[in-house]
Every structure is written in C-alpha cells, then in structure tokens.
Design a protein around this motif. Structure first.
Motif, PDB file in Angstrom:
ATOM      1  N   ALA A 107      95.600  -0.239  50.542  1.00 51.84           N
ATOM      2  CA  ALA A 107      96.405  -1.429  50.262  1.00 51.84           C
ATOM      3  C   ALA A 107      95.519  -2.578  49.789  1.00 51.84           C
ATOM      4  CB  ALA A 107      97.194  -1.835  51.506  1.00 51.84           C
ATOM      5  N   TRP A 162      94.479  -1.713  46.053  1.00 47.61           N
ATOM      6  CA  TRP A 162      95.498  -1.708  45.011  1.00 47.61           C
ATOM      7  C   TRP A 162      96.568  -2.769  45.162  1.00 47.61           C
ATOM      8  CZ3 TRP A 162      95.778   4.303  44.921  1.00 47.61           C
ATOM      9  CH2 TRP A 162      94.694   4.779  44.194  1.00 47.61           C
ATOM     10  N   CYS A 163      96.664  -3.405  46.300  1.00 49.72           N
ATOM     11  CA  CYS A 163      97.681  -4.457  46.468  1.00 49.72           C
ATOM     12  C   CYS A 163      97.059  -5.838  46.619  1.00 49.72           C
ATOM     13  CB  CYS A 163      98.554  -4.170  47.695  1.00 49.72           C
ATOM     14  SG  CYS A 163      99.440  -2.618  47.584  1.00 49.72           S
ATOM     15  N   THR A 223     103.902   1.223  52.280  1.00 49.41           N
ATOM     16  CA  THR A 223     102.742   0.322  52.303  1.00 49.41           C
ATOM     17  C   THR A 223     102.487  -0.301  50.936  1.00 49.41           C
ATOM     18  OG1 THR A 223     101.713   1.540  54.101  1.00 49.41           O
ATOM     19  CG2 THR A 223     100.258   0.189  52.754  1.00 49.41           C
ATOM     20  N   PHE A 224     102.678   0.463  49.878  1.00 53.38           N
ATOM     21  CA  PHE A 224     102.415  -0.069  48.549  1.00 53.38           C
ATOM     22  C   PHE A 224     103.551  -0.959  48.046  1.00 53.38           C
ATOM     23  CE2 PHE A 224      99.545   3.529  48.802  1.00 53.38           C
ATOM     24  CZ  PHE A 224      98.363   2.863  48.540  1.00 53.38           C
ATOM     25  N   ARG A 226     105.382  -2.829  50.343  1.00 56.22           N
ATOM     26  CA  ARG A 226     105.257  -4.006  51.218  1.00 56.22           C
ATOM     27  C   ARG A 226     103.975  -3.880  52.037  1.00 56.22           C
ATOM     28  NH1 ARG A 226     110.305  -4.116  54.890  1.00 56.22           N
ATOM     29  NH2 ARG A 226     109.224  -2.224  55.339  1.00 56.22           N
ATOM     30  N   PRO A 227     102.835  -4.273  51.509  1.00 57.87           N
ATOM     31  CA  PRO A 227     101.567  -4.152  52.245  1.00 57.87           C
ATOM     32  C   PRO A 227     101.545  -4.901  53.562  1.00 57.87           C
ATOM     33  CG  PRO A 227     101.185  -4.900  49.985  1.00 57.87           C
ATOM     34  CD  PRO A 227     102.653  -4.845  50.187  1.00 57.87           C
TER      35      PRO A 227
END
Length: 101
Positions: free
Chosen positions: A62, A65-66, A94-95, A97-98
């Motif tokens: 996360a 990439w987030c 998770t991706f 809503r981290p």
C-alpha cells in the motif's frame, strides 16, 4: 544481519521461487518504512507465501502503490496455494481503501 541501501532505485523485484514463507511481515514492514518506494513490478510467484504473509506484505505494498511515487505495473502471486480466498479480498480492499490497514 542487516543490509542498508541508500539512494537506490529499484523498479523491479523478482522473488520468484524463493522460499519466503514466514517473511511477509518483515518485507512489508521494511517497504512501509521506505521514504520513496519506486517499485513498479514485483514477482512473488512460487514463494510458498501464506495468508499471513500476504497480510504482512499489505502495509508495504500500500505504501509503494497508494502512497509512493511508483506506478503499479504488475504483481505476480502465482503458485502460492496457501493464500486463502478471504486474504485476497483484503488484498484488493487495501488498494481501494489503504486506510483500512
């Protein structure tokens, strides 16, 4: 032992066929603490990962990439049969809503 790398830009990490069972949490934490993760491609195929390992990787993935500056190109988890379906649901959430971590 510890390895510290300064001013290193990794775009691709290939762990394929490396036994990482039980190491997901350590890898995830180290990536989560990285100031500027730039990894775009990761291969975890055939690494004997478990559901617990995948959950441990999530904070780092996360972060990369987030919250990082990298663009996700690919991540491969093929050949890790010990990852249960419920863990994949958390992975995708998770991706989206981290903040759930």
């Amino acid at each position: 032992s510890r390895l510290i790398l300064y001013n290193v830009t990794l775009r691709e990490v290939d762990f394929s066929f490396t036994n990482l069972k039980g190491l997901g949490d350590a890898i995830g934490k180290s990536w989560a603490m990285n100031a500027q993760p730039l990894i775009s491609r990761i291969d975890f195929s055939n690494c004997n990962l478990t559901g617990r390992d995948l959950r441990g990787l999530l904070p780092g993935l996360a972060r990369i990439w987030c919250g990082g500056t990298a663009l996700a190109e690919s991540i491969v988890f093929a050949g890790n049969p010990e990852i249960p379906t419920a863990t994949w649901d958390l992975f995708f959430q998770t991706f989206v809503r981290p903040s759930i971590l």
